[in-house]
Write a protein that holds these residues in place. Sequence first.
Motif, mmCIF file in Angstrom:
data_model
loop_
_atom_site.group_PDB
_atom_site.id
_atom_site.type_symbol
_atom_site.label_atom_id
_atom_site.label_comp_id
_atom_site.label_asym_id
_atom_site.label_seq_id
_atom_site.Cartn_x
_atom_site.Cartn_y
_atom_site.Cartn_z
ATOM 1 N N ASN A 289 -1.623 -12.512 9.110
ATOM 2 C CA ASN A 289 -0.736 -13.449 8.417
ATOM 3 C C ASN A 289 -0.582 -13.125 6.936
ATOM 4 O OD1 ASN A 289 -0.370 -15.015 10.789
ATOM 5 N ND2 ASN A 289 -2.339 -16.028 10.421
ATOM 6 N N GLN A 290 -0.982 -11.936 6.527
ATOM 7 C CA GLN A 290 -0.889 -11.559 5.119
ATOM 8 C C GLN A 290 0.552 -11.193 4.760
ATOM 9 O OE1 GLN A 290 -3.737 -8.480 4.338
ATOM 10 N NE2 GLN A 290 -5.404 -9.544 5.376
ATOM 11 N N ASP A 291 0.803 -11.160 3.456
ATOM 12 C CA ASP A 291 2.134 -10.777 2.987
ATOM 13 C C ASP A 291 2.429 -9.323 3.346
ATOM 14 O OD1 ASP A 291 2.496 -13.273 1.899
ATOM 15 O OD2 ASP A 291 1.822 -12.682 -0.107
ATOM 16 N N GLU A 292 3.689 -9.058 3.644
ATOM 17 C CA GLU A 292 4.094 -7.705 4.001
ATOM 18 C C GLU A 292 4.090 -6.811 2.761
ATOM 19 O OE1 GLU A 292 7.150 -6.371 7.243
ATOM 20 O OE2 GLU A 292 8.242 -6.924 5.429
ATOM 21 N N ILE A 293 3.535 -5.622 2.894
ATOM 22 C CA ILE A 293 3.508 -4.643 1.812
ATOM 23 C C ILE A 293 4.682 -3.689 2.008
ATOM 24 C CG2 ILE A 293 2.207 -2.750 0.754
ATOM 25 C CD1 ILE A 293 -0.348 -4.192 1.681
ATOM 26 N N ILE A 294 5.512 -3.559 0.990
ATOM 27 C CA ILE A 294 6.692 -2.692 1.068
ATOM 28 C C ILE A 294 6.460 -1.474 0.178
ATOM 29 C CG2 ILE A 294 9.167 -2.503 0.664
ATOM 30 C CD1 ILE A 294 9.374 -5.516 1.138
ATOM 31 N N ILE A 295 6.505 -0.306 0.780
ATOM 32 C CA ILE A 295 6.296 0.942 0.051
ATOM 33 C C ILE A 295 7.648 1.627 -0.109
ATOM 34 C CG2 ILE A 295 4.994 3.108 -0.062
ATOM 35 C CD1 ILE A 295 3.066 1.945 2.001
ATOM 36 N N ASN A 296 8.167 1.613 -1.327
ATOM 37 C CA ASN A 296 9.429 2.284 -1.612
ATOM 38 C C ASN A 296 9.317 3.006 -2.949
ATOM 39 O OD1 ASN A 296 9.779 0.317 -3.623
ATOM 40 N ND2 ASN A 296 10.997 -0.992 -2.276
#
Length: 641
Positions: A289-296
């Motif tokens: 349920n953790q926040d989504e990590i976005i790698i860009n």
Amino acid sequence: MINWKFRQKAEGEVKEDPIQGRFFTTSDVGNITTALIRESIQNSLDARIDKTNVPTIVRFVLNNNGLKPDEYQIYFNDLTAHLKSDDSGLDDLPNFYQPMPYLVVEDYNTTGLEGDLFEDSDPIKSDLNKHNFYWFWRNVARSGKGANDIGRWGVGKTVYSASSIINTFFGLTVRKEDSKKYLMGKSVLKWHKLEDNTNWFCPYGFYAKYEDKEKYFAIPFNSDEDYSVIKTFEETFNINRNCDDYGLSVLIPFPKQEICEESIIKSVIEQYFYPIIEGKLVVKVKTNNQDEIIINSDTIGKIIDKVDYELLSSGKNLKKIFELVTKSIIIDEKEYIKFLIPPLDKAPRWQDTWLYDDKIFKKITDSIFNFENGEIIPFKIPLKVEEKNKAPEICWYKVFVQYDGFLNETDAYFIRDGVTITGIKTIKKKGFRILVVIDDPNMARMFGDSENPAHTEFQKDSPHFLNKYIHGAECISFITNTVSNLYKLLMQPSQGTDEEILKDIFYLDIETAPEKNVTKPKDKNGEEHESINIPDIETPIKPYILKKVEGGIQIDDNPRSEVIPNNILIQLAYILPKGNPLKKYHEWDFNLADSIIKIETEGINILSVNKNKLEVQAKEKPFKIKISGFDNERDIFVKIK
């Protein structure tokens, strides 16, 4: 309706257990997470719809909390007996009465698994239609990828089953060609028998529809005829894919324990930093349920601060290469140093007269000053690519080099079509960072053919490469020798001699010797000239003694000297492989005014502190100056006036 089915052994059929799983061993690709990230993203990049503007999105969703047995057992009712077979090849089966963790790997802005759902034989080579569905589900260690695709070996898809403790995965695809959803599953075991059954079953089983109960041809569930089946699957595993969200979602039940959020992020950053920084790839990672990590391209530099990137298999300072890539992709064409086009009838080799003339060599020598000050020097280097029975052509690859005095060995990266080829061995020289980018389609195709199944190195005897290209082996040698040859060009020895460079570091106080009588030789008439006294020149005694201490230097009063120096100017710099350290000092090395540098004095007035210079005045004897806080891994150059 039977959902899982394994074909029974035919009479006289030779039994052979699957061996492709051996590819995913630590000796090949580091670990199963490394393999999963490399192969899944590679497949997604190969299937991207728009290869220029719209980035491919790959998402990893890891649910460690798991599903309750009554939520997931409907997907394994017909499979469990095969998994529990003594011959299945599986060890340490999970408890199917406990919650099931799972991993979803999905991509977007890709075509999905297009092609004929009923296709059962290889298409002819001239057929330009898509056959991804056939190659993905009905082939093992075989590939239908074209020459310009990243993958070649056809083993990438087997990473999904290899990532599961039960060697099983499901695939839900939305295809661009018909905007429909299709669902199948696959389990990869060994030849096995069920309990109290004399029949042998094939290693490959499918979760699918079987229209003919007497046959084993698997047909995927589809959103038109099997809407409720697909809807339930999506809701169970929280997969949200609309009919215009083209791509593939792969569900891996009971993923292996080493696959975790941190290992996923590390592998993504290490292996695909180049297309991420280019803006061609975005990776999303979500756990429980953790926040989504976005790698860009905007976040990759910040995310690396949150993980222990020193534990990455490369062991390199990736932040520096990120900065280099960011700057390299906006370098103007006119800034490149372009080498000469070599002869087309010769095998490629690094020969000076072939690659550069006096004008180009002058550009190289003129760039050395900028190089030594940490600026990026870009090159475009030609290489002949000649496939058998085809005309040779000149292709170009890009190279970006940078000097970094903090590097204890060469930091080299080879990128082929966005994939980092991690296993290429190069020279081990200090201070040299280099990025080799192969993005010309024809050259990328040739080097892609030469790669091993793990895509970690170029191999001259690769079956896709051997005997396919004229002077192919020489091309591999040429590209891998790029590092050493550019090092020789740019890391040239300093011109001339600095006779005073060590005078304030090494010196001896020499006792004054008595005068000597020196007699001149006889002249041409045989007469001797009178003797003259030539006194020895007395070496002055320095008023200070310089010594090294932990993290810095110390200057003490010399008790043998009676002089109290009025002004002392101290200049410091880190010693470099070549050149005058003081001329190459930069504020990012250190600043004496910073709080990290500690200056302690006795009998001294500090007159000024400026960057790498300290000016003091001795008040009395004895006096002492101690300067510490420097990098213990680097040697310090000191000049005192």
